[in-house]
Design an enzyme around this catalytic site. Structure first.
Site, PDB file in Angstrom:
ATOM      1  N   THR A  89       0.840  -1.187   0.000  1.00 43.96           N
ATOM      2  CA  THR A  89       0.000   0.000   0.000  1.00 43.96           C
ATOM      3  C   THR A  89       0.887   1.253   0.000  1.00 43.96           C
ATOM      4  O   THR A  89       2.073   1.185   0.316  1.00 43.96           O
ATOM      5  CB  THR A  89      -0.957   0.016   1.201  1.00 43.96           C
ATOM      6  OG1 THR A  89      -0.205  -0.123   2.409  1.00 43.96           O
ATOM      7  CG2 THR A  89      -1.952  -1.131   1.102  1.00 43.96           C
ATOM      8  N   VAL A  91       1.497   4.644   1.505  1.00 40.37           N
ATOM      9  CA  VAL A  91       2.358   5.221   2.535  1.00 40.37           C
ATOM     10  C   VAL A  91       3.297   4.165   3.116  1.00 40.37           C
ATOM     11  O   VAL A  91       4.452   4.452   3.429  1.00 40.37           O
ATOM     12  CB  VAL A  91       1.512   5.875   3.647  1.00 40.37           C
ATOM     13  CG1 VAL A  91       2.393   6.372   4.785  1.00 40.37           C
ATOM     14  CG2 VAL A  91       0.690   7.022   3.084  1.00 40.37           C
ATOM     15  N   CYS A  92       2.802   2.958   3.241  1.00 37.15           N
ATOM     16  CA  CYS A  92       3.611   1.865   3.808  1.00 37.15           C
ATOM     17  C   CYS A  92       4.864   1.612   2.967  1.00 37.15           C
ATOM     18  O   CYS A  92       5.968   1.453   3.501  1.00 37.15           O
ATOM     19  CB  CYS A  92       2.781   0.587   3.902  1.00 37.15           C
ATOM     20  SG  CYS A  92       1.252   0.765   4.825  1.00 37.15           S
ATOM     21  N   SER A  93       4.689   1.582   1.655  1.00 33.42           N
ATOM     22  CA  SER A  93       5.799   1.281   0.752  1.00 33.42           C
ATOM     23  C   SER A  93       6.698   2.485   0.497  1.00 33.42           C
ATOM     24  O   SER A  93       7.918   2.342   0.362  1.00 33.42           O
ATOM     25  CB  SER A  93       5.256   0.784  -0.595  1.00 33.42           C
ATOM     26  OG  SER A  93       4.564  -0.439  -0.456  1.00 33.42           O
TER      27      SER A  93
END
Length: 204
Positions: A89, A91-93
């Site tokens: 996803t 922001v996570c990546s």
């Protein structure tokens, strides 16, 4: 000792952002009664819960789908752990995981034994994601495939509006010998204000 930081909204409505992130619709803010706080024994807070270390499918088969008890992760160790809504996803990546990768030497200088990423994903997806981000030499990835770890800590989050289903808040914690010293929880899944590496480094 750094103080505990707890943030959460009372709203459960989530909508996708054009940038690929997630945003909780506006609603009045309220503090929440966490199941975990500074001084909590994280192992005792999640009894009988194990996590699944990231691995390939073949490695899972050869290990007879073994899991890792929390005591083996936290006991007699200084651990920085962060949780996020899901692999691959936005922001996570793009922000959350890279912040820890880029700060790994600073954590080691602070005598942190392990930097761990945990998500409500299976360990095979997390393994592939860690390889894609080229961070597995710096960060340990663990799956919470059924969400039991996050539910035990009160950090579960329903992200069905973004087609993710039951997941977790975005958060970070510093844990010493199983005891939580610091806990940071973002108000929105799309936020990246208090859960990143630079923030928690100041709290160790």
């Amino acid at each position: 000792m750094a103080s505990t930081i707890l943030r959460r909204t009372s709203c459960s409505a989530v909508k996708p952002m054009a940038t690929g992130g997630l945003q909780i619709a506006a609603a009045p803010f309220r503090a929440f009664a966490a199941k975990v706080e500074a001084g909590t024994d994280i192992v005792a807070a999640a009894p009988d819960v194990s996590l699944q270390k990231a691995r390939s499918w073949d490695e899972g088969v050869s290990s007879n789908f073994a899991t890792t008890p929390l005591k083996d992760i936290f006991r007699d160790k200084r651990v920085v752990i962060f949780g996020l809504p899901g692999a691959y996803t936005g922001v996570c990546s793009q922000q959350h995981v890279p912040s820890y990768k880029n700060s790994i030497d600073k954590f080691r200088a602070q005598k942190v034994d392990s930097v761990i990423c945990v998500a409500v994903n299976d360990p095979y997806v997390l393994n592939a994601w860690g390889e894609k981000l080229q961070v597995k030499d710096a960060i340990e990835f663990y799956g919470d495939f059924d969400g039991s770890f996050h539910k035990s800590l009160g950090l579960e989050k329903d992200l069905s509006a973004a087609l993710l289903g039951p997941r977790s808040h975005r958060w970070s914690a510093f844990v010493v010998d199983g005891k939580v010293k610091v806990l940071n929880v973002e108000e929105n899944p799309s936020d990246f204000k208090v859960s990143g590496a630079e923030h928690i480094l100041k709290q160790i």
